[in-house]
Scaffold this motif. Sequence first.
Motif, PDB file in Angstrom:
ATOM      1  N   PRO A 194      -8.117   3.703 -10.513  1.00 16.87           N
ATOM      2  CA  PRO A 194      -6.716   3.307  -9.352  1.00 16.87           C
ATOM      3  C   PRO A 194      -5.838   2.241  -8.962  1.00 16.87           C
ATOM      4  O   PRO A 194      -6.796   1.682  -9.582  1.00 16.87           O
ATOM      5  CB  PRO A 194      -7.767   4.033  -7.998  1.00 16.87           C
ATOM      6  N   GLN A 206       0.819  -1.395  -0.179  1.00 14.78           N
ATOM      7  CA  GLN A 206       0.158  -0.273   0.535  1.00 14.78           C
ATOM      8  C   GLN A 206       0.526   1.374  -0.098  1.00 14.78           C
ATOM      9  O   GLN A 206       0.290   2.227  -0.708  1.00 14.78           O
ATOM     10  CB  GLN A 206      -1.014  -0.158   1.468  1.00 14.78           C
ATOM     11  N   HIS A 207       1.841   1.195   0.857  1.00 11.18           N
ATOM     12  CA  HIS A 207       2.378   2.678   0.678  1.00 11.18           C
ATOM     13  C   HIS A 207       3.001   2.898  -1.002  1.00 11.18           C
ATOM     14  O   HIS A 207       2.798   4.049  -1.247  1.00 11.18           O
ATOM     15  CB  HIS A 207       4.076   2.225   1.520  1.00 11.18           C
ATOM     16  N   ALA A 226      -4.765   1.359  -6.454  1.00  9.46           N
ATOM     17  CA  ALA A 226      -5.525   0.456  -5.036  1.00  9.46           C
ATOM     18  C   ALA A 226      -5.893  -0.651  -6.121  1.00  9.46           C
ATOM     19  O   ALA A 226      -5.988  -1.975  -5.421  1.00  9.46           O
ATOM     20  CB  ALA A 226      -5.861   0.986  -4.168  1.00  9.46           C
ATOM     21  N   VAL A 242       2.037   1.548  -4.042  1.00 10.11           N
ATOM     22  CA  VAL A 242       0.671   2.506  -3.927  1.00 10.11           C
ATOM     23  C   VAL A 242      -0.086   3.668  -3.315  1.00 10.11           C
ATOM     24  O   VAL A 242       0.146   4.648  -4.837  1.00 10.11           O
ATOM     25  CB  VAL A 242      -0.526   1.339  -3.906  1.00 10.11           C
ATOM     26  N   GLU A 243       0.438   3.864  -2.542  1.00 10.53           N
ATOM     27  CA  GLU A 243       0.440   5.739  -2.591  1.00 10.53           C
ATOM     28  C   GLU A 243       1.556   6.524  -2.978  1.00 10.53           C
ATOM     29  O   GLU A 243       0.483   7.551  -3.984  1.00 10.53           O
ATOM     30  CB  GLU A 243       0.018   5.965  -1.031  1.00 10.53           C
ATOM     31  N   LEU A 244       2.403   6.256  -2.701  1.00 13.78           N
ATOM     32  CA  LEU A 244       3.815   7.151  -3.584  1.00 13.78           C
ATOM     33  C   LEU A 244       3.074   6.832  -5.397  1.00 13.78           C
ATOM     34  O   LEU A 244       3.040   7.715  -5.640  1.00 13.78           O
ATOM     35  CB  LEU A 244       4.783   6.151  -3.426  1.00 13.78           C
ATOM     36  N   GLN A 245       3.127   6.117  -5.700  1.00 16.24           N
ATOM     37  CA  GLN A 245       3.072   6.928  -7.044  1.00 16.24           C
ATOM     38  C   GLN A 245       1.678   6.894  -7.797  1.00 16.24           C
ATOM     39  O   GLN A 245       1.634   7.716  -8.504  1.00 16.24           O
ATOM     40  CB  GLN A 245       3.143   4.503  -7.966  1.00 16.24           C
ATOM     41  N   GLU A 246       0.270   7.094  -7.055  1.00 15.43           N
ATOM     42  CA  GLU A 246      -0.464   7.698  -7.251  1.00 15.43           C
ATOM     43  C   GLU A 246      -0.394   8.817  -6.618  1.00 15.43           C
ATOM     44  O   GLU A 246      -1.198  10.021  -7.237  1.00 15.43           O
ATOM     45  CB  GLU A 246      -2.326   6.509  -6.541  1.00 15.43           C
ATOM     46  N   ALA A 247      -0.100   8.936  -5.518  1.00 14.00           N
ATOM     47  CA  ALA A 247       0.293  11.008  -5.395  1.00 14.00           C
ATOM     48  C   ALA A 247       1.727  11.646  -6.588  1.00 14.00           C
ATOM     49  O   ALA A 247       1.448  12.749  -6.591  1.00 14.00           O
ATOM     50  CB  ALA A 247       0.780  10.831  -4.196  1.00 14.00           C
ATOM     51  N   TRP A 251      -2.394  -0.197 -15.413  1.00 15.82           N
ATOM     52  CA  TRP A 251      -2.414   1.571 -14.141  1.00 15.82           C
ATOM     53  C   TRP A 251      -1.635   2.334 -15.259  1.00 15.82           C
ATOM     54  O   TRP A 251      -2.443   3.618 -15.755  1.00 15.82           O
ATOM     55  CB  TRP A 251      -2.131   1.979 -13.199  1.00 15.82           C
ATOM     56  N   GLN A 267       0.312  -2.705 -11.866  1.00  8.83           N
ATOM     57  CA  GLN A 267       1.289  -1.198 -12.110  1.00  8.83           C
ATOM     58  C   GLN A 267       1.187  -1.412 -13.612  1.00  8.83           C
ATOM     59  O   GLN A 267       1.000  -0.300 -13.982  1.00  8.83           O
ATOM     60  CB  GLN A 267       2.644  -1.174 -11.558  1.00  8.83           C
TER      61      GLN A 267
END
Length: 192
Positions: free
Chosen positions: A178, A91-92, A180, A94-99, A171, A168
Motif C-alpha cells: 500500500p 492522503q487524498h 499509504a 494517495v487514495e486516488l492513486q491506490e484506487a 509503490w 510513490q
Amino acid sequence: MSLRDHARGAVRDEIARKAWRLLADQGFEATTIDQIAEAAGMSRRTFFRYFASKDELVLTRLVESGDRIAEALRARPADEPAWPALRAAFQHIVELQEAHAEVARPLQVMLRAEPALRATRQERRTLWLELLAPLVAERLPPRPGRTGPDIRALALTGSALACFEAAQGAWAENPGVPLASLLDEAMESVGG
C-alpha cells in the motif's frame, strides 16, 4: 467561471484522462499527440487549442494534484503541527492513486524513467514547494531570539515531498504494497 470556462475545463479533463491512459500503456515518448487527439475524438489542431504540448499536459495534471494537496492542507485543523498536517494532506492523492493503480503505477514509473520528463518532474517539485511552504509556515511556532531567514517551512515541505516521491517510487515498483504504508514509513523515518 463562465459556462464557456467550465466547458473548456471539461474538455481539458477529458483530453487529460485519455492521454494518461495512453501514457500509462505506451510511455511518454511512444505516445504521440495524434494518438491523444484521436483517443479524445478531436483533430491534432484542436488538441493544441487546449494544450501546447505533451509536457504541458503532464505538468498541468501534476500541478492540479498539488492544488488538491494545498486545499487539503488548508482544511486541516489550525492547531495541527505541520508534519502530521502534511501527511494528512497527501492522503487524498494517495487514495486516488491506490484506487486507480492500474494507471497510476505505470505513470509513476514513466515520470521517473523517461528522460524527457525530468524537467517536468523538477518543475512540479518547485511548484508544489512554492505552493505548500507558505501554508506550512503558518503552522510553525515563532522563533524567539532568532534572526535571519526562516527556512523551516521550506525544509519541512521539501522533506515531506521527498518522502512522498520516495513512497510513490517504491509503490510503483512493488504492487501489493500500500502506498499509504510506504508514505507513513518514509515520513516516520524523517519526522521521528
